[in-house]
Design a protein around this motif. Structure first.
Motif, mmCIF file in Angstrom:
data_model
loop_
_atom_site.group_PDB
_atom_site.id
_atom_site.type_symbol
_atom_site.label_atom_id
_atom_site.label_comp_id
_atom_site.label_asym_id
_atom_site.label_seq_id
_atom_site.Cartn_x
_atom_site.Cartn_y
_atom_site.Cartn_z
ATOM 1 N N PHE A 57 49.826 1.480 125.400
ATOM 2 C CA PHE A 57 49.812 2.215 123.949
ATOM 3 C C PHE A 57 50.584 3.142 123.188
ATOM 4 C CE2 PHE A 57 47.640 4.921 121.076
ATOM 5 C CZ PHE A 57 47.780 4.322 119.962
ATOM 6 N N VAL A 58 51.178 3.094 122.596
ATOM 7 C CA VAL A 58 52.499 4.410 122.608
ATOM 8 C C VAL A 58 52.202 4.564 120.257
ATOM 9 C CG1 VAL A 58 53.574 3.337 123.524
ATOM 10 C CG2 VAL A 58 54.200 1.806 121.340
ATOM 11 N N GLY A 59 51.598 3.920 119.639
ATOM 12 C CA GLY A 59 51.169 3.676 117.750
ATOM 13 C C GLY A 59 49.992 3.236 117.410
ATOM 14 N N PHE A 60 49.705 4.081 116.714
ATOM 15 C CA PHE A 60 48.820 2.888 115.698
ATOM 16 C C PHE A 60 48.976 3.731 114.566
ATOM 17 C CE2 PHE A 60 45.043 3.498 112.962
ATOM 18 C CZ PHE A 60 44.017 2.932 113.636
ATOM 19 N N GLU A 61 49.417 2.585 113.723
ATOM 20 C CA GLU A 61 49.577 3.510 112.303
ATOM 21 C C GLU A 61 48.504 2.549 111.111
ATOM 22 O OE1 GLU A 61 54.072 1.133 111.116
ATOM 23 O OE2 GLU A 61 54.400 2.421 112.585
ATOM 24 N N LYS A 62 47.597 3.376 109.813
ATOM 25 C CA LYS A 62 47.245 3.061 109.191
ATOM 26 C C LYS A 62 47.795 1.626 108.176
ATOM 27 C CE LYS A 62 45.681 6.997 107.629
ATOM 28 N NZ LYS A 62 44.721 7.968 107.355
ATOM 29 N N GLY A 63 46.876 0.292 108.148
ATOM 30 C CA GLY A 63 47.240 -0.263 106.859
ATOM 31 C C GLY A 63 46.785 -0.022 105.455
ATOM 32 N N GLU A 64 46.980 -0.963 104.532
ATOM 33 C CA GLU A 64 46.382 -0.244 103.088
ATOM 34 C C GLU A 64 44.602 -0.893 102.522
ATOM 35 O OE1 GLU A 64 47.789 -4.971 103.629
ATOM 36 O OE2 GLU A 64 48.875 -3.485 103.965
ATOM 37 N N VAL A 65 44.192 -1.364 103.857
ATOM 38 C CA VAL A 65 42.968 -1.463 103.489
ATOM 39 C C VAL A 65 41.579 -0.226 103.261
ATOM 40 C CG1 VAL A 65 40.572 -2.938 104.202
ATOM 41 C CG2 VAL A 65 43.247 -3.657 103.856
ATOM 42 N N PHE A 66 42.521 0.401 104.804
ATOM 43 C CA PHE A 66 41.032 1.261 104.274
ATOM 44 C C PHE A 66 42.118 2.716 104.745
ATOM 45 C CE2 PHE A 66 37.918 -1.495 105.966
ATOM 46 C CZ PHE A 66 37.021 -0.894 105.530
ATOM 47 N N ASN A 67 41.455 3.715 103.090
ATOM 48 C CA ASN A 67 42.245 5.215 103.818
ATOM 49 C C ASN A 67 41.902 6.112 104.596
ATOM 50 O OD1 ASN A 67 44.000 4.594 101.448
ATOM 51 N ND2 ASN A 67 42.936 4.949 99.990
ATOM 52 N N ASP A 68 40.483 5.375 105.247
ATOM 53 C CA ASP A 68 39.813 7.145 106.373
ATOM 54 C C ASP A 68 39.622 5.461 107.324
ATOM 55 O OD1 ASP A 68 39.130 9.021 107.721
ATOM 56 O OD2 ASP A 68 36.436 8.461 105.648
ATOM 57 N N ILE A 69 40.569 5.678 108.506
ATOM 58 C CA ILE A 69 40.493 4.931 109.807
ATOM 59 C C ILE A 69 40.262 6.251 110.863
ATOM 60 C CG2 ILE A 69 41.715 3.711 111.216
ATOM 61 C CD1 ILE A 69 41.948 1.807 109.148
ATOM 62 N N ASN A 70 39.649 6.663 112.043
ATOM 63 C CA ASN A 70 39.722 7.464 112.532
ATOM 64 C C ASN A 70 39.518 6.360 114.000
ATOM 65 O OD1 ASN A 70 39.290 9.626 111.313
ATOM 66 N ND2 ASN A 70 37.212 9.186 111.316
ATOM 67 N N TYR A 71 41.049 7.125 115.189
ATOM 68 C CA TYR A 71 40.604 6.396 116.391
ATOM 69 C C TYR A 71 41.052 7.013 117.700
ATOM 70 C CZ TYR A 71 46.008 7.084 116.521
ATOM 71 O OH TYR A 71 46.918 7.632 116.712
ATOM 72 N N ASN A 72 40.745 6.555 118.269
ATOM 73 C CA ASN A 72 41.083 7.682 119.616
ATOM 74 C C ASN A 72 41.133 6.062 120.947
ATOM 75 O OD1 ASN A 72 40.515 8.553 122.100
ATOM 76 N ND2 ASN A 72 38.322 8.745 121.951
#
Length: 185
Positions: free
Chosen positions: A99-114
């Motif tokens: 895993f090297v990266g995570f980018e939010k898309g346009e559907v949800f503004n509030d995304i938390n990830y781990n």
């Protein structure tokens, strides 16, 4: 080998805790209406008394590459009936991908990830508790470095389980998952 057993045990404990916490949250939101037993059924007539409001399709894309390449996997949603909250994730093989990266898309503004041990856990939240997100499209893009020379497909698995997504009326949204893959050349 001993380290692998410890990782498996820790992962199992984390998953069990996540399920227990989510069940508590769902019950506290009163998703199971009527008789308040934890099975979601009314003991007098044995019929389900929770409401399924619809189903959303969540899919992971595909990518090709060789050892050392960084590939991007889009995760999209379609057929969205309106979601206020969802919890799930993406599972991948850590012996083949890093895993090297995570980018939010346009559907949800509030995304938390781990990201931990081959699972990218995600919480998707509406910005407003009383309003559902109804858009379709890109949820996020996940970037992996290919770290294996083993040729062939390695799965990118969607692990959003039914009962962990709801709308603003506290009705369950089921998930139709479509897995993706990275094809190592």
């Amino acid at each position: 080998m001993e380290k692998k057993k410890i990782i498996i045990i820790v992962a199992a404990v984390v998953v069990a805790l996540a399920i227990a916490i989510t069940a508590t949250v769902l019950l506290s939101k009163n998703l199971f209406k009527g008789n308040e037993n934890s099975s979601g059924t009314d003991s007098t007539n044995n019929s389900a008394d929770y409401v399924i409001a619809g189903s959303i399709k969540i899919s992971a894309g595909t990518a090709d590459g060789s050892k050392g390449d960084v590939v991007s996997i889009p995760v999209k949603c379609a057929e969205n009936p309106g979601i206020n909250y969802s919890m799930g994730g993406i599972q991948y093989d850590t012996t083949k991908l890093k895993f090297v990266g995570f980018e939010k898309g346009e559907v949800f503004n509030d995304i938390n990830y781990n990201n931990k041990d081959g699972i990218i856990a995600m919480d998707l939240n509406s910005e407003n508790y009383d309003k559902d997100v109804t858009a379709n499209g890109l949820l996020c893009t996940i970037k992996f470095e290919i770290i294996s020379e083993d040729k062939g497909d390695t799965p990118i698995e969607i692990i959003f389980h039914d009962g962990f997504s709801c709308n603003s009326n506290e009705e369950i949204i089921t998930v139709k998952a479509e897995n993706g893959k990275v094809k190592i050349k």
